[in-house]
Design an enzyme around this catalytic site. Structure first.
Site: not given
Ligand SMILES: Cc1cc2nc3c(=O)[nH]c(=O)nc-3n(C[C@H](O)[C@H](O)[C@H](O)COP(=O)(O)OP(=O)(O)OC[C@H]3O[C@@H](n4cnc5c(N)ncnc54)[C@H](O)[C@@H]3O)c2cc1C
Length: 480
Positions: A421
């Site tokens: 997280h």
């Molecule tokens: C294994 C795992 C288990 C987890 N379990 C939980 C849970 O049970 N409950 C919970 O609340 N949270 C959980 N989390 C955390 C939660 O999923 C994240 O906090 C949340 O998804 C983050 O959202 P975000 O939009 O910040 O990033 P992300 O959802 O990671 O989205 C970022 C996106 O940007 C894309 N990207 C990145 N860099 C580039 C680039 N240079 N060019 C184009 N695209 C790019 C990536 O491919 C991705 O699709 C978990 C995370 C993981 C990895």
């Protein structure tokens, strides 16, 4: 030329793409590095809620040699996560800007969800994200026994962690329905949303950096050299992806950028306040009479360590079957993962090079203070004490890690696990304003876990979705 380019289609990016394209007069281009599967074409490893962190859809990052999963697929980390749908607690918003109190954000938490149970004061019934409270009857016998043993140990049953009270134990609220994980690529980017003329989604585009005219963002350039021009750029690449793009774009600490030969556009402390929650896998072999391991997730004890500050709840002990049964002599396993969810240690994210294909150097500085180590060990010992409770003990055959004779203090520091997280690599205040606009630049926002100013004591997915929904409402005046 699109009005808005969104980089990253994860928890935040998919929400923004769905909401911004509601207005037919606004054109939106969503660029995602991973595959952009159609809603009905996601592979089983992505939709099966018992499969967490699929290597085929991962960035392959490590921290100090430990795999640090991040989803690389439309839906982002919400497509590979454990499906736990906990909100941040009211106390978690103390370090946020004034207009982000729990009372401010509760309407948005309600608006994003549809959940049939719980108190109307806390729950929404018609939002895009399906959240279901896992009942004790739905849990495996050993996960259920963990809740009952926690109660026998003196903790309350909570019934609804997203309600008024969090201190205690129960089954998780989950964004999994009938075993299907509801990633944002499914929940928000439905077939109907994807058919809008105002929305274009392109998968397989790894964005290198933002293009500027002076200090105004005018588009992005991909690793293969393709340029995409737009009137506005929103980075939603996540807590590792967005700071890496900022740094490659010349937005970051001037000294670090100069050392990599990157021209400075804005001297800002990007990547200087990474926070993440350290964990430890206290693993057990299940008793042969109780080998059920699905659903794999799970139940939770959420409580305060003896060194918690104010009314914060800084410890989780989660019970899951996120360990292969083949690693247990009985063929079944349960993990009581203790996690320090309000660490005081902060770490860093830096570039190894300006190559967009190179992984950033991620150092969460887990257990970087004596107090963090003490609280972490307290969490592990709490989980072990509950495991010894007569209510839970019949469900396990043996403790696998640490061994029964090991001291938790010795092994915890050497075997820190990633809870997954990370936040605060481009935090509100230091790098962006309270609506994600990057200080000193025009046409550039960051909207994802990177801008959370202080890591919440919860899991983070639902809070990131809330953040994207609320910034959409406040910046674009939209009604979600
Ligand atoms: C294994 C795992 C288990 C987890 N379990 C939980 C849970 O049970 N409950 C919970 O609340 N949270 C959980 N989390 C955390 C939660 O999923 C994240 O906090 C949340 O998804 C983050 O959202 P975000 O939009 O910040 O990033 P992300 O959802 O990671 O989205 C970022 C996106 O940007 C894309 N990207 C990145 N860099 C580039 C680039 N240079 N060019 C184009 N695209 C790019 C990536 O491919 C991705 O699709 C978990 C995370 C993981 C990895």
């Amino acid at each position: 030329m699109p009005d808005v380019i969104i980089v990253g289609g994860g928890s935040a990016g998919a929400v923004l793409a769905a909401r911004l394209s509601q207005d037919p007069a606004r054109t939106v281009l969503l660029l995602e590095a991973g595959p952009a599967y159609a809603p009905d074409a996601y592979p089983k490893s992505i939709v099966d809620a018992d499969v967490v962190a699929d290597p085929a859809h991962d960035w392959g990052y490590t921290t100090r040699g430990t795999p640090t999963p991040r989803g690389k697929v439309l839906g982002g980390s919400s497509a590979v996560n454990a499906g736990v749908a906990l909100r941040a607690r009211a106390a978690d918003f103390a370090g946020w800007p004034a207009d982000w109190s729990f009372d401010d954000v509760l309407p948005t938490y309600k608006l994003l969800e549809n959940t049939p149970t719980g108190d109307d004061a806390f729950h929404g019934r018609g939002g895009p994200l399906s959240i279901r409270q896992r009942t004790l009857e739905e849990l495996t016998p050993s996960l259920r026994a963990f809740v009952e043993a926690s109660v026998a140990h003196g903790f309350k049953r909570v019934h609804d962690f997203n309600g008024a009270e969090q201190n205690g134990a129960d089954g998780y609220p989950m964004d999994a329905v009938d075993g299907i994980r509801q990633n944002t690529g499914l929940a928000y980017l439905t077939a109907e949303v994807r058919s809008r003329a105002s929305l274009t989604i392109v998968g397989g585009v790894n964005v290198d950096r933002v293009l500027f005219s002076g200090t105004t963002a005018v588009g992005v350039i991909a690793a293969d050299g393709t340029e995409y021009r737009g009137s506005e750029v929103i980075l939603a690449g996540g807590a590792y992806g967005s700071p890496a793009i900022l740094l490659r774009s010349g937005v970051g600490p001037a000294g670090d950028l100069a050392a990599l030969g990157i021209d400075v556009v804005a001297d800002l402390p990007v990547g200087q306040r990474l926070q993440d929650q350290p964990g430890y896998y206290n693993a057990y072999a299940l008793a042969s009479s109780h080998l059920e391991m699905s659903p794999a997730v799970g139940s939770l004890l959420w409580t305060a360590s003896s060194e918690a500050i104010g009314d914060e709840l800084d410890l989780h002990v989660t019970a899951t079957h996120l360990m292969p049964g083949s690693a247990s002599p009985t063929g079944g396993a349960i993990v009581l993962m203790a996690a320090l969810v309000r660490p005081e240690s902060t770490g860093t994210l830096r570039l190894a090079s300006r190559d967009p294909e190179a992984a950033p150097v991620i150092d969460p500085n887990y257990l970087g203070s004596e107090r963090d180590l003490r609280r972490m060990v307290e969490g592990v010992e709490l989980g072990r004490a509950i495991a010894r409770n007569p209510v839970f003990a019949p469900f396990v055959a043996a403790e696998l890690a640490p061994g029964p004779d090991d001291s938790a203090a010795e092994v915890v520091a050497a075997n820190v696990a990633v809870y997954g997280h990370p936040t605060s690599t481009a935090p509100m205040g230091d790098v962006v304003d309270s609506l994600g606009a990057v200080h000193g630049l025009s046409g550039l926002r960051v909207v994802d876990a990177a801008i959370i100013p202080v890591i919440p004591s919860s899991t983070t997915n639902v809070t990131v979705i809330m953040l994207a929904e609320r910034i959409y409402q406040r910046v674009y005046g939209g009604r979600s």
